[in-house]
Design a protein around this motif. Structure first.
Motif, PDB file in Angstrom:
ATOM      1  N   LEU A  40      -2.060  -9.056 -33.529  1.00 38.52           N
ATOM      2  CA  LEU A  40      -1.166  -8.303 -32.656  1.00 38.52           C
ATOM      3  C   LEU A  40      -1.052  -6.853 -33.103  1.00 38.52           C
ATOM      4  CD1 LEU A  40       0.437  -8.857 -30.138  1.00 38.52           C
ATOM      5  CD2 LEU A  40       2.410  -9.429 -31.553  1.00 38.52           C
ATOM      6  N   GLU A  41      -1.017  -6.627 -34.406  1.00 40.78           N
ATOM      7  CA  GLU A  41      -0.952  -5.257 -34.925  1.00 40.78           C
ATOM      8  C   GLU A  41      -2.179  -4.460 -34.489  1.00 40.78           C
ATOM      9  OE1 GLU A  41      -0.545  -5.700 -39.100  1.00 40.78           O
ATOM     10  OE2 GLU A  41       1.556  -6.361 -39.006  1.00 40.78           O
ATOM     11  N   HIS A  42      -3.365  -5.061 -34.618  1.00 36.50           N
ATOM     12  CA  HIS A  42      -4.588  -4.375 -34.195  1.00 36.50           C
ATOM     13  C   HIS A  42      -4.592  -4.137 -32.686  1.00 36.50           C
ATOM     14  CE1 HIS A  42      -6.687  -4.259 -37.971  1.00 36.50           C
ATOM     15  NE2 HIS A  42      -6.624  -5.569 -38.146  1.00 36.50           N
ATOM     16  N   ASP A  49     -12.040  -3.122 -26.559  1.00 35.19           N
ATOM     17  CA  ASP A  49     -12.768  -3.430 -25.333  1.00 35.19           C
ATOM     18  C   ASP A  49     -12.768  -4.922 -25.026  1.00 35.19           C
ATOM     19  OD1 ASP A  49     -13.942  -0.746 -24.564  1.00 35.19           O
ATOM     20  OD2 ASP A  49     -14.603  -0.909 -26.647  1.00 35.19           O
ATOM     21  N   LEU A  50     -12.558  -5.750 -26.056  1.00 32.62           N
ATOM     22  CA  LEU A  50     -12.539  -7.200 -25.857  1.00 32.62           C
ATOM     23  C   LEU A  50     -11.962  -7.852 -27.107  1.00 32.62           C
ATOM     24  CD1 LEU A  50     -15.105  -9.410 -24.088  1.00 32.62           C
ATOM     25  CD2 LEU A  50     -14.508 -10.032 -26.440  1.00 32.62           C
ATOM     26  N   ILE A  51     -11.357  -9.031 -26.923  1.00 33.16           N
ATOM     27  CA  ILE A  51     -10.782  -9.780 -28.041  1.00 33.16           C
ATOM     28  C   ILE A  51     -11.318 -11.209 -28.017  1.00 33.16           C
ATOM     29  CG2 ILE A  51      -8.661 -10.654 -29.098  1.00 33.16           C
ATOM     30  CD1 ILE A  51      -7.193  -8.322 -27.667  1.00 33.16           C
ATOM     31  N   VAL A  52     -11.822 -11.671 -29.160  1.00 33.43           N
ATOM     32  CA  VAL A  52     -12.184 -13.076 -29.347  1.00 33.43           C
ATOM     33  C   VAL A  52     -11.056 -13.686 -30.171  1.00 33.43           C
ATOM     34  CG1 VAL A  52     -13.852 -14.705 -30.288  1.00 33.43           C
ATOM     35  CG2 VAL A  52     -14.651 -12.559 -29.269  1.00 33.43           C
ATOM     36  N   LEU A  53     -10.338 -14.646 -29.597  1.00 32.95           N
ATOM     37  CA  LEU A  53      -9.066 -15.082 -30.169  1.00 32.95           C
ATOM     38  C   LEU A  53      -9.011 -16.594 -30.351  1.00 32.95           C
ATOM     39  CD1 LEU A  53      -6.108 -14.318 -30.935  1.00 32.95           C
ATOM     40  CD2 LEU A  53      -5.553 -14.523 -28.495  1.00 32.95           C
ATOM     41  N   ASP A  54      -8.846 -17.019 -31.598  1.00 34.83           N
ATOM     42  CA  ASP A  54      -8.646 -18.441 -31.877  1.00 34.83           C
ATOM     43  C   ASP A  54      -7.255 -18.844 -31.401  1.00 34.83           C
ATOM     44  OD1 ASP A  54      -9.048 -20.993 -32.819  1.00 34.83           O
ATOM     45  OD2 ASP A  54      -8.579 -20.508 -34.904  1.00 34.83           O
ATOM     46  N   MET A  55      -7.115 -20.060 -30.909  1.00 32.52           N
ATOM     47  CA  MET A  55      -5.816 -20.499 -30.402  1.00 32.52           C
ATOM     48  C   MET A  55      -4.882 -20.951 -31.517  1.00 32.52           C
ATOM     49  SD  MET A  55      -6.552 -22.451 -26.794  1.00 32.52           S
ATOM     50  CE  MET A  55      -4.814 -22.478 -26.362  1.00 32.52           C
ATOM     51  N   VAL A  56      -5.429 -21.508 -32.593  1.00 32.83           N
ATOM     52  CA  VAL A  56      -4.601 -22.026 -33.687  1.00 32.83           C
ATOM     53  C   VAL A  56      -4.657 -21.046 -34.851  1.00 32.83           C
ATOM     54  CG1 VAL A  56      -4.188 -23.949 -35.255  1.00 32.83           C
ATOM     55  CG2 VAL A  56      -5.080 -24.390 -32.958  1.00 32.83           C
ATOM     56  N   LEU A  57      -3.543 -20.338 -35.070  1.00 31.08           N
ATOM     57  CA  LEU A  57      -3.493 -19.289 -36.089  1.00 31.08           C
ATOM     58  C   LEU A  57      -2.189 -19.369 -36.876  1.00 31.08           C
ATOM     59  CD1 LEU A  57      -4.640 -16.291 -33.860  1.00 31.08           C
ATOM     60  CD2 LEU A  57      -5.987 -17.305 -35.715  1.00 31.08           C
ATOM     61  N   PRO A  58      -2.189 -18.858 -38.117  1.00 27.09           N
ATOM     62  CA  PRO A  58      -0.932 -18.766 -38.874  1.00 27.09           C
ATOM     63  C   PRO A  58       0.006 -17.722 -38.266  1.00 27.09           C
ATOM     64  CG  PRO A  58      -2.865 -18.620 -40.320  1.00 27.09           C
ATOM     65  CD  PRO A  58      -3.357 -18.467 -38.911  1.00 27.09           C
ATOM     66  N   TYR A  59       1.302 -17.909 -38.484  1.00 28.52           N
ATOM     67  CA  TYR A  59       2.371 -16.978 -38.108  1.00 28.52           C
ATOM     68  C   TYR A  59       2.604 -16.927 -36.593  1.00 28.52           C
ATOM     69  CZ  TYR A  59       1.485 -15.559 -42.913  1.00 28.52           C
ATOM     70  OH  TYR A  59       1.283 -15.573 -44.262  1.00 28.52           O
ATOM     71  N   GLU A  64       0.690 -17.161 -28.173  1.00 30.68           N
ATOM     72  CA  GLU A  64       1.749 -16.159 -28.346  1.00 30.68           C
ATOM     73  C   GLU A  64       1.164 -14.754 -28.433  1.00 30.68           C
ATOM     74  OE1 GLU A  64       5.286 -18.143 -30.876  1.00 30.68           O
ATOM     75  OE2 GLU A  64       3.317 -18.278 -31.847  1.00 30.68           O
ATOM     76  N   VAL A  65       0.068 -14.628 -29.166  1.00 27.06           N
ATOM     77  CA  VAL A  65      -0.589 -13.321 -29.290  1.00 27.06           C
ATOM     78  C   VAL A  65      -1.047 -12.828 -27.919  1.00 27.06           C
ATOM     79  CG1 VAL A  65      -2.581 -12.092 -30.237  1.00 27.06           C
ATOM     80  CG2 VAL A  65      -1.322 -13.709 -31.668  1.00 27.06           C
ATOM     81  N   CYS A  66      -1.682 -13.711 -27.170  1.00 25.36           N
ATOM     82  CA  CYS A  66      -2.179 -13.350 -25.841  1.00 25.36           C
ATOM     83  C   CYS A  66      -1.037 -12.921 -24.926  1.00 25.36           C
ATOM     84  CB  CYS A  66      -2.935 -14.533 -25.236  1.00 25.36           C
ATOM     85  SG  CYS A  66      -3.625 -14.225 -23.602  1.00 25.36           S
ATOM     86  N   GLN A  67       0.044 -13.663 -24.933  1.00 30.29           N
ATOM     87  CA  GLN A  67       1.177 -13.337 -24.069  1.00 30.29           C
ATOM     88  C   GLN A  67       1.775 -11.980 -24.416  1.00 30.29           C
ATOM     89  OE1 GLN A  67       3.465 -16.902 -24.829  1.00 30.29           O
ATOM     90  NE2 GLN A  67       2.826 -17.845 -22.901  1.00 30.29           N
ATOM     91  N   GLU A  68       1.839 -11.657 -25.705  1.00 33.27           N
ATOM     92  CA  GLU A  68       2.357 -10.350 -26.112  1.00 33.27           C
ATOM     93  C   GLU A  68       1.415  -9.231 -25.678  1.00 33.27           C
ATOM     94  OE1 GLU A  68       5.262  -9.313 -27.545  1.00 33.27           O
ATOM     95  OE2 GLU A  68       5.868 -11.356 -27.037  1.00 33.27           O
TER      96      GLU A  68
END
Length: 233
Positions: A40-42, A49-59, A64-68
């Protein structure tokens, strides 16, 4: 196009390094994050230009990251997850994801999806909407601006994803025309996509929640039972 910046988020260092290796070979700039807070900070401080995002993450988990991120950005997001049921995919897409890949995955396929999303976004940035004489399309209760990539519904600005804007603008430029799920999928995601037509249903549902006064009884985007959808002018 070389030089585009991609954020890769996964708590598994081996997966991060493998994805980074393949993307850097293609000339992309890669930023790595190992948890939801870093991601989220990054995302909030760096043009991406694009984000590759794992669904299961610490914190913070990937949802949640996607929604923010979706509160302020329409940067394409490709979810990665060890969960690959239809329900899991729907959860990711409803949260604002543009694509979804189950683990384990083929790195070559991931790179192909990355290229497809970036290519379509570049086309979107320069697209001349030949079906519209004006950059602003207005119907009762809703206005979209093709130049500023903005939506105002019922007097309120709408936060949206790239695909939501593409889908809505396509329907609004072709009012009262009924399109099947397959036709809409081909028009918006194209032959380079790897998902399935249920993606259309999820995105239509998301759009309705944002633009309809009563999403359960939509007046703008209507379902034609057994056929598909149309935008009612």
């Amino acid at each position: 196009m070389a030089g585009e910046t991609i954020l890769v988020v996964d708590d598994d260092s081996d997966i991060r390094e493998i994805i980074s290796l393949y993307l850097e070979r293609e000339g992309y700039n890669v930023i790595l994050a190992s948890d939801g807070k870093q991601a989220l900070e990054h995302a909030l401080s760096t043009p991406l230009d694009l984000i590759v995002l794992d669904m299961v993450l610490p914190y913070l988990d990937g949802i949640e990251v996607c929604q923010e991120i979706r509160k302020t950005s329409s940067t394409p997001i490709i979810f990665l997850s060890s969960k690959s049921t239809a329900e899991d995919k729907s959860i990711g897409l409803i949260a604002g994801g543009d694509d979804y890949m189950g683990k384990p995955f083929e790195s070559i396929e991931l790179v192909a999806r990355v290229k497809a999303h970036l290519r379509r976004n570049r086309l979107l940035d320069t697209l001349s909407y030949s079906n519209s004489k004006n950059s602003i399309i207005t119907y009762p209760g809703i206005t979209i601006n093709l130049d500023t990539y903005s939506i105002v519904a019922n007097g309120q600005p709408i936060i949206h994803t790239n695909k939501e804007f593409q889908l809505l603008s396509f329907l609004m430029q072709n009012p009262n025309t009924v399109y099947t799920n397959e036709q809409l999928y081909y028009a918006i995601w194209g032959t380079e996509s790897y998902g399935d037509i249920r993606t259309v249903m999820v995105h239509i549902s998301n759009i309705r929640k944002k633009i309809e006064l009563d999403p359960q009884n939509p007046s703008l985007i209507q379902t034609i039972k057994g056929v598909g959808y149309k935008f009612c002018s």
